[in-house]
Scaffold this active site. Structure first.
Site, PDB file in Angstrom:
ATOM      1  N   ASN A  32       0.836  -1.196   0.000  1.00  0.00           N
ATOM      2  CA  ASN A  32       0.000   0.000   0.000  1.00  0.00           C
ATOM      3  C   ASN A  32       0.875   1.251   0.000  1.00  0.00           C
ATOM      4  O   ASN A  32       1.967   1.264   0.556  1.00  0.00           O
ATOM      5  CB  ASN A  32      -1.002  -0.001   1.166  1.00  0.00           C
ATOM      6  CG  ASN A  32      -0.374  -0.080   2.536  1.00  0.00           C
ATOM      7  OD1 ASN A  32       0.561  -0.835   2.777  1.00  0.00           O
ATOM      8  ND2 ASN A  32      -0.911   0.695   3.468  1.00  0.00           N
TER       9      ASN A  32
ATOM     10  N   GLU B 120       0.217   5.229   0.720  1.00  0.00           N
ATOM     11  CA  GLU B 120      -0.726   6.268   1.146  1.00  0.00           C
ATOM     12  C   GLU B 120      -0.358   7.617   0.545  1.00  0.00           C
ATOM     13  O   GLU B 120       0.750   7.821   0.057  1.00  0.00           O
ATOM     14  CB  GLU B 120      -0.743   6.357   2.672  1.00  0.00           C
ATOM     15  CG  GLU B 120      -1.309   5.117   3.322  1.00  0.00           C
ATOM     16  CD  GLU B 120      -1.356   5.193   4.830  1.00  0.00           C
ATOM     17  OE1 GLU B 120      -2.017   4.330   5.418  1.00  0.00           O
ATOM     18  OE2 GLU B 120      -0.739   6.089   5.436  1.00  0.00           O
TER      19      GLU B 120
ATOM     20  N   CYS C  78      -3.821   0.521  -2.944  1.00  0.00           N
ATOM     21  CA  CYS C  78      -3.790  -0.702  -2.147  1.00  0.00           C
ATOM     22  C   CYS C  78      -2.681  -1.630  -2.617  1.00  0.00           C
ATOM     23  O   CYS C  78      -2.249  -1.588  -3.774  1.00  0.00           O
ATOM     24  CB  CYS C  78      -5.128  -1.424  -2.248  1.00  0.00           C
ATOM     25  SG  CYS C  78      -6.520  -0.492  -1.582  1.00  0.00           S
TER      26      CYS C  78
ATOM     27  N   GLU D 236      -2.870  -4.843  -3.182  1.00  0.00           N
ATOM     28  CA  GLU D 236      -3.340  -5.749  -4.233  1.00  0.00           C
ATOM     29  C   GLU D 236      -3.269  -5.079  -5.603  1.00  0.00           C
ATOM     30  O   GLU D 236      -2.852  -5.695  -6.588  1.00  0.00           O
ATOM     31  CB  GLU D 236      -4.790  -6.190  -3.956  1.00  0.00           C
ATOM     32  CG  GLU D 236      -4.960  -6.948  -2.657  1.00  0.00           C
ATOM     33  CD  GLU D 236      -5.278  -6.048  -1.461  1.00  0.00           C
ATOM     34  OE1 GLU D 236      -5.883  -6.552  -0.514  1.00  0.00           O
ATOM     35  OE2 GLU D 236      -4.924  -4.843  -1.470  1.00  0.00           O
TER      36      GLU D 236
ATOM     37  N   CYS E  64     -10.211  -4.860   0.162  1.00  0.00           N
ATOM     38  CA  CYS E  64     -11.358  -3.957   0.089  1.00  0.00           C
ATOM     39  C   CYS E  64     -12.214  -4.340  -1.125  1.00  0.00           C
ATOM     40  O   CYS E  64     -11.802  -5.149  -1.961  1.00  0.00           O
ATOM     41  CB  CYS E  64     -10.898  -2.500  -0.014  1.00  0.00           C
ATOM     42  SG  CYS E  64     -10.149  -2.059  -1.596  1.00  0.00           S
TER      43      CYS E  64
ATOM     44  N   CYS F 193     -10.526  -3.786  -4.540  1.00  0.00           N
ATOM     45  CA  CYS F 193      -9.484  -4.770  -4.839  1.00  0.00           C
ATOM     46  C   CYS F 193     -10.075  -6.141  -5.133  1.00  0.00           C
ATOM     47  O   CYS F 193      -9.543  -6.890  -5.945  1.00  0.00           O
ATOM     48  CB  CYS F 193      -8.477  -4.839  -3.701  1.00  0.00           C
ATOM     49  SG  CYS F 193      -7.363  -3.410  -3.718  1.00  0.00           S
TER      50      CYS F 193
END
Length: 141
Positions: free
Chosen positions: A50, A52, A61, A63, A94, A97
Site C-alpha cells: 500500500n 498512502e 492498495c 493488491e 477492500c 481490490c
C-alpha cells in the site's frame, strides 16, 4: 510427483514475497502496512504494497500494486493471491481490490489472508466477491 510439497513451497514463496514487500509500504498516516503477492499464470510472482497519500482517497492498495506489476510484466491472468497485514484478524481485500482481483483471476482462484503473527484464512475469489461484475454483464442480448 511430490505435488503436495511442491504446492507448499509455491505457496511459501508467495507468502515470503507478500511479507517482504509489506515492509516497504508507505503508510505514514495510518501506520497500517499491507503486502500482497499474486502468482501469474506463468508462475512468476508479483508483489505490491500500500502507498498512502496525504489526500487519503489517492492512496493505492497493495493488491492493486501487485496486479499492476503483473500487467506491466505482460501477464493478465493470476492463479493465486496472498495478502498480509499486522492486524488482529487476517486482512481481507477492500471491495475495489476484490473486483480488481476478479478481473484477472477466476472464481476458484485461491486467496490466502494472513496476519504477521501467522494467523491464516484460505478462501477464493468467488467467496470474497459473490456476484462479481464481469464481461457477461456487458454483453448485449
Amino acid at each position: 510427483m511430490g505435488s503436495k510439497s511442491a504446492q507448499g513451497d509455491r505457496c511459501m514463496s508467495l507468502k515470503k514475497a507478500a511479507t517482504a514487500v509489506r515492509e516497504k509500504a508507505y503508510a505514514p498516516y495510518s501506520n497500517f502496512k499491507v503486502g500482497a503477492a499474486v502468482r501469474g499464470a506463468s508462475g512468476a510472482i508479483y508483489s505490491g504494497c500500500n502507498v498512502e497519500n496525504v489526500a487519503y482517497p489517492e492512496g493505492t492498495c497493495a493488491e492493486a500494486g501487485a496486479i499492476a506489476a503483473m500487467v506491466a510484466a505482460g501477464e493478465t491472468k493470476l492463479t493465486e493471491v496472498v495478502v498480509i497485514a499486522d492486524s488482529p484478524l487476517p486482512i481481507s481485500p477492500c471491495g475495489g481490490c476484490r473486483q480488481k482481483l476478479a478481473e484477472f483471476g477466476g472464481p476458484d482462484t485461491p486467496v490466502i489472508l494472513l496476519t504477521v503473527q501467522g494467523q491464516e484464512q484460505v478462501t477464493n475469489l468467488a467467496e470474497l466477491l459473490p456476484g462479481a461484475f464481469s464481461t457477461e454483464h456487458m454483453e448485449k442480448s
